[in-house]
Write an enzyme that holds these catalytic residues in place. Structure first.
Site, PDB file in Angstrom:
ATOM      1  N   ARG A   1       0.814  -1.216   0.000  1.00 33.88           N
ATOM      2  CA  ARG A   1       0.000   0.000   0.000  1.00 33.88           C
ATOM      3  C   ARG A   1       0.851   1.272   0.000  1.00 33.88           C
ATOM      4  O   ARG A   1       0.587   2.207  -0.710  1.00 33.88           O
ATOM      5  CB  ARG A   1      -0.938   0.009   1.204  1.00 33.88           C
ATOM      6  CG  ARG A   1      -1.781   1.243   1.254  1.00 33.88           C
ATOM      7  CD  ARG A   1      -2.744   1.387   2.419  1.00 33.88           C
ATOM      8  NE  ARG A   1      -3.185   0.198   3.103  1.00 33.88           N
ATOM      9  CZ  ARG A   1      -4.123  -0.625   2.690  1.00 33.88           C
ATOM     10  NH1 ARG A   1      -4.718  -0.416   1.526  1.00 33.88           N
ATOM     11  NH2 ARG A   1      -4.478  -1.657   3.415  1.00 33.88           N
ATOM     12  N   TYR A   2       1.867   1.287   0.838  1.00 32.93           N
ATOM     13  CA  TYR A   2       2.775   2.434   0.909  1.00 32.93           C
ATOM     14  C   TYR A   2       4.026   2.087   0.097  1.00 32.93           C
ATOM     15  O   TYR A   2       4.432   0.922   0.077  1.00 32.93           O
ATOM     16  CB  TYR A   2       3.182   2.695   2.360  1.00 32.93           C
ATOM     17  CG  TYR A   2       2.034   2.878   3.326  1.00 32.93           C
ATOM     18  CD1 TYR A   2       1.312   4.071   3.351  1.00 32.93           C
ATOM     19  CD2 TYR A   2       1.679   1.872   4.221  1.00 32.93           C
ATOM     20  CE1 TYR A   2       0.270   4.248   4.249  1.00 32.93           C
ATOM     21  CE2 TYR A   2       0.638   2.045   5.119  1.00 32.93           C
ATOM     22  CZ  TYR A   2      -0.061   3.234   5.132  1.00 32.93           C
ATOM     23  OH  TYR A   2      -1.084   3.402   6.029  1.00 32.93           O
TER      24      TYR A   2
ATOM     25  N   ARG B   1       6.848   0.120   2.170  1.00 29.62           N
ATOM     26  CA  ARG B   1       6.499  -0.960   3.089  1.00 29.62           C
ATOM     27  C   ARG B   1       5.654  -2.016   2.393  1.00 29.62           C
ATOM     28  O   ARG B   1       4.805  -1.677   1.576  1.00 29.62           O
ATOM     29  CB  ARG B   1       5.665  -0.413   4.262  1.00 29.62           C
ATOM     30  CG  ARG B   1       6.464   0.215   5.362  1.00 29.62           C
ATOM     31  CD  ARG B   1       5.638   1.245   6.125  1.00 29.62           C
ATOM     32  NE  ARG B   1       5.570   2.494   5.377  1.00 29.62           N
ATOM     33  CZ  ARG B   1       4.810   3.532   5.715  1.00 29.62           C
ATOM     34  NH1 ARG B   1       4.018   3.475   6.752  1.00 29.62           N
ATOM     35  NH2 ARG B   1       4.845   4.627   4.989  1.00 29.62           N
TER      36      ARG B   1
ATOM     37  N   CYS C   1      -4.415 -18.873  13.935  1.00 28.21           N
ATOM     38  CA  CYS C   1      -4.142 -18.168  15.184  1.00 28.21           C
ATOM     39  C   CYS C   1      -4.533 -19.074  16.343  1.00 28.21           C
ATOM     40  O   CYS C   1      -5.534 -19.767  16.272  1.00 28.21           O
ATOM     41  CB  CYS C   1      -4.983 -16.895  15.276  1.00 28.21           C
ATOM     42  SG  CYS C   1      -4.689 -15.739  13.942  1.00 28.21           S
TER      43      CYS C   1
ATOM     44  N   CYS D   1      -9.611 -13.473  17.609  1.00 29.79           N
ATOM     45  CA  CYS D   1     -10.199 -12.280  18.225  1.00 29.79           C
ATOM     46  C   CYS D   1     -11.489 -11.971  17.487  1.00 29.79           C
ATOM     47  O   CYS D   1     -11.494 -11.923  16.253  1.00 29.79           O
ATOM     48  CB  CYS D   1      -9.261 -11.091  18.085  1.00 29.79           C
ATOM     49  SG  CYS D   1      -7.563 -11.466  18.520  1.00 29.79           S
TER      50      CYS D   1
ATOM     51  N   CYS E   1     -11.350  -9.303  14.759  1.00 30.31           N
ATOM     52  CA  CYS E   1     -10.314  -9.474  13.720  1.00 30.31           C
ATOM     53  C   CYS E   1     -10.644  -8.701  12.443  1.00 30.31           C
ATOM     54  O   CYS E   1     -11.758  -8.760  11.934  1.00 30.31           O
ATOM     55  CB  CYS E   1     -10.179 -10.961  13.396  1.00 30.31           C
ATOM     56  SG  CYS E   1      -8.955 -11.319  12.117  1.00 30.31           S
TER      57      CYS E   1
ATOM     58  N   ARG F   1      -9.090  -9.313   9.576  1.00 26.33           N
ATOM     59  CA  ARG F   1      -8.926 -10.203   8.409  1.00 26.33           C
ATOM     60  C   ARG F   1      -9.796 -11.445   8.519  1.00 26.33           C
ATOM     61  O   ARG F   1      -9.409 -12.529   8.092  1.00 26.33           O
ATOM     62  CB  ARG F   1      -7.454 -10.582   8.233  1.00 26.33           C
ATOM     63  CG  ARG F   1      -6.591  -9.386   7.921  1.00 26.33           C
ATOM     64  CD  ARG F   1      -5.405  -9.691   7.023  1.00 26.33           C
ATOM     65  NE  ARG F   1      -4.652  -8.476   6.829  1.00 26.33           N
ATOM     66  CZ  ARG F   1      -3.605  -8.124   7.592  1.00 26.33           C
ATOM     67  NH1 ARG F   1      -3.179  -8.924   8.540  1.00 26.33           N
ATOM     68  NH2 ARG F   1      -3.004  -6.973   7.390  1.00 26.33           N
TER      69      ARG F   1
ATOM     70  N   ASP G   1     -11.689  -1.075  12.738  1.00 22.92           N
ATOM     71  CA  ASP G   1     -11.956  -1.129  11.297  1.00 22.92           C
ATOM     72  C   ASP G   1     -13.412  -1.507  11.020  1.00 22.92           C
ATOM     73  O   ASP G   1     -14.088  -2.040  11.897  1.00 22.92           O
ATOM     74  CB  ASP G   1     -11.048  -2.169  10.624  1.00 22.92           C
ATOM     75  CG  ASP G   1      -9.584  -1.720  10.591  1.00 22.92           C
ATOM     76  OD1 ASP G   1      -9.329  -0.511  10.567  1.00 22.92           O
ATOM     77  OD2 ASP G   1      -8.710  -2.611  10.580  1.00 22.92           O
TER      78      ASP G   1
ATOM     79  N   ASP H   1      -7.277   3.423  10.188  1.00 21.37           N
ATOM     80  CA  ASP H   1      -6.886   2.868   8.892  1.00 21.37           C
ATOM     81  C   ASP H   1      -8.104   3.095   7.994  1.00 21.37           C
ATOM     82  O   ASP H   1      -9.145   2.462   8.180  1.00 21.37           O
ATOM     83  CB  ASP H   1      -6.532   1.384   9.035  1.00 21.37           C
ATOM     84  CG  ASP H   1      -5.413   0.987   8.091  1.00 21.37           C
ATOM     85  OD1 ASP H   1      -5.244   1.676   7.065  1.00 21.37           O
ATOM     86  OD2 ASP H   1      -4.717  -0.006   8.371  1.00 21.37           O
TER      87      ASP H   1
ATOM     88  N   LYS I   1      -3.296   4.725   6.862  1.00 20.55           N
ATOM     89  CA  LYS I   1      -3.504   5.153   8.240  1.00 20.55           C
ATOM     90  C   LYS I   1      -3.341   6.668   8.371  1.00 20.55           C
ATOM     91  O   LYS I   1      -2.420   7.232   7.810  1.00 20.55           O
ATOM     92  CB  LYS I   1      -2.509   4.448   9.156  1.00 20.55           C
ATOM     93  CG  LYS I   1      -2.694   2.928   9.196  1.00 20.55           C
ATOM     94  CD  LYS I   1      -1.708   2.293  10.151  1.00 20.55           C
ATOM     95  CE  LYS I   1      -1.816   0.784  10.162  1.00 20.55           C
ATOM     96  NZ  LYS I   1      -1.319   0.149   8.923  1.00 20.55           N
TER      97      LYS I   1
HETATM   98  C1  LIG Z   1      -0.424  -0.742   8.769  1.00 20.40           C
HETATM   99  C2  LIG Z   1       0.207  -1.156   7.521  1.00 20.40           C
HETATM  100  C3  LIG Z   1       1.577  -0.927   7.315  1.00 20.40           C
HETATM  101  C4  LIG Z   1       2.467  -0.299   8.349  1.00 20.40           C
HETATM  102  O1  LIG Z   1       2.118   0.994   8.643  1.00 20.40           O
HETATM  103  P1  LIG Z   1       2.973   1.854   9.682  1.00 20.40           P
HETATM  104  O2  LIG Z   1       2.193   3.109   9.829  1.00 20.40           O
HETATM  105  O3  LIG Z   1       4.323   2.063   9.081  1.00 20.40           O
HETATM  106  O4  LIG Z   1       3.057   1.053  10.942  1.00 20.40           O
HETATM  107  C5  LIG Z   1       2.109  -1.304   6.115  1.00 20.40           C
HETATM  108  N1  LIG Z   1       1.349  -1.871   5.151  1.00 20.40           N
HETATM  109  C6  LIG Z   1       0.039  -2.103   5.323  1.00 20.40           C
HETATM  110  C7  LIG Z   1      -0.734  -2.722   4.219  1.00 20.40           C
HETATM  111  C8  LIG Z   1      -0.578  -1.757   6.517  1.00 20.40           C
HETATM  112  O5  LIG Z   1      -1.882  -2.003   6.691  1.00 20.40           O
END
Ligand SMILES: *Cc1c(COP(=O)(O)O)cnc(C)c1O
Length: 391
Positions: free
Chosen positions: A121-122, A125, A134, A138, A141, A143, A302, A339, A346
């Site tokens: 997404r980012y 990352r 699991c 929870c 959850c 997911r 969420d 999120d 986020k």
């Molecule tokens: C939450 C998340 C992250 C990490 O986000 P940070 O703000 O850096 O902790 C990375 N990828 C996805 C898809 C996420 O949902």
């Protein structure tokens, strides 16, 4: 001294109704896994489920299983339907309700998934969904859509594709192992996965998202810590939600992980009636900090199916942040994030401390409710503005 002996005595025997079990079995995560509570019959040995819990179990189990480790089950108050542990793990009627805005895949992960099991997404990352198993499911959850589906676990080849994707994308510096539960992998498989990721030059850190320190602290063995200790820059984010989860065993697990060289954080989920008040989060975060785990995120719930009874207003989260500031070490004050639905990512929500502004500067109210003045910098406001002395 008397008191100390009594405490040790208590720790040498498992809690009810497992008190006849040798403590060595209780402390073995394999025993905990084999003896998970997965149906109403075994749950009935721990407490008397209410009729609505029984009904909700029957209605929800095809979509989202129930599973509770004896360790976590023992933290429930059998006499209190609203016990914060019980509400996180036993199905309740709220789970069957639809609500406006509810989304099967609230974070639109499937549309940000270039290869199976990987969410990108980012730019910098990527998240790998390691498996759907699991020890405890929870009820809140995010997911559920995947965790409830046995076919969702990525096989060896999907994991290989995910590693290849990360190796080919030099802009990725941070990989999150998530699930499901990454520590449900065997030590050997986890070691292999970490080894593969560790050899990718452009990765700065590897994160592991695990709830095992809370729900199955016995899994944090010396052998696991030896695996984790082999790699540099392992960040572990866990998921404590309530002070009742803060057991001796959990503290031991956190300290073992920290001793192995992992950097620890906590991602609490804000849940109505469970932790949506200042005092609960204050106690929880103090304990976490003392055990070398920094409160990282307080996540707004969420829009997952069946969580309408857990959702709070954003004002409730902001009120907690206001209540913590000034009372608790800044190291223990998390970022409060939403999120965004639809894959928006986020965003942080921050209480507004600014109460006014004029030509003299800005006015901020501190944690005591006292307003303080901050003068403008030289060029701001424009030089035409008159400067007068504040009363
Ligand atoms: C939450 C998340 C992250 C990490 O986000 P940070 O703000 O850096 O902790 C990375 N990828 C996805 C898809 C996420 O949902």
């Amino acid at each position: 001294m008397m008191q100390k002996a009594t405490q040790e005595e208590m720790e040498s025997c498992p809690p009810q109704p497992w008190s006849d079990l040798p403590i060595s079995e209780w402390q073995d995560w394999r025993w905990q896994m084999r003896n998970r509570i997965m149906d109403m019959d075994s749950l009935s040995r721990v407490l008397t489920p209410t009729q609505s819990e029984r009904d909700a179990y029957i209605e929800s189990t095809d979509y989202f299983r129930m599973s509770i480790t004896p360790h976590y089950a023992a933290l429930m108050d059998p006499t209190d339907e609203n016990c914060p542990i019980r509400r996180q793990i036993i199905p309740s009627p709220g789970e069957l309700e639809n609500y406006a805005g509810m989304l099967e895949d609230p974070l639109d992960e499937e549309n940000h998934s270039p290869v199976a099991g990987l969410v990108h997404r980012y730019p910098d990352r990527a998240l790998i969904y390691t498996n759907h198993t699991c020890p405890v499911y929870c009820r809140h959850c995010t997911r559920k859509r995947k965790v409830g589906d046995p076919k969702s676990s990525p096989g060896r080849s999907a994991l290989r594709d995910a590693i290849k994707y990360i190796a080919e994308h030099k802009e990725i510096h941070d990989v999150l192992l998530s699930g499901g539960e990454p520590l449900s992998l065997s030590d050997r498989n986890l070691d292999a996965l970490l080894g593969d990721l560790n050899s990718i030059e452009h990765l700065d850190i590897i994160r592991i998202g695990t709830r095992n320190p809370v729900t199955l602290p016995q899994r944090i063995t010396p052998e696991l810590c030896a695996v984790l200790g082999r790699y540099r820059s392992i960040y572990i984010n866990t998921h404590f939600n309530h002070p009742k989860e803060c057991t001796e065993a959990a503290a031991h697990a956190l300290n073992q992980l920290a001793d192995a060289g992992c950097v620890l954080g906590n991602q609490m989920v804000l849940l109505k009636g469970i932790n949506d008040n200042v005092e609960t989060v204050y106690q929880l975060n103090r304990w976490l900090l003392r055990n070398r785990c920094r409160p990282y995120y307080m996540l707004h719930c969420d829009l997952t199916p069946g969580v309408s009874h857990f959702r709070t207003s954003t004002e409730a989260g902001l009120e907690i942040l206001r209540g913590l500031r000034g009372r608790l070490s800044g190291l223990a004050i998390p970022q409060y994030v939403i999120d965004l639905p639809g894959g928006g990512g986020k965003i942080p929500l921050v209480p507004d401390y600014l109460v006014g502004q004029d030509e003299h500067g800005s006015y901020y109210e501190n944690y005591q409710g006292v307003v303080h003045h901050l003068p403008h910098p030289k060029e701001d406001p424009p030089s035409s503005a008159k400067t007068t002395r504040l009363q």
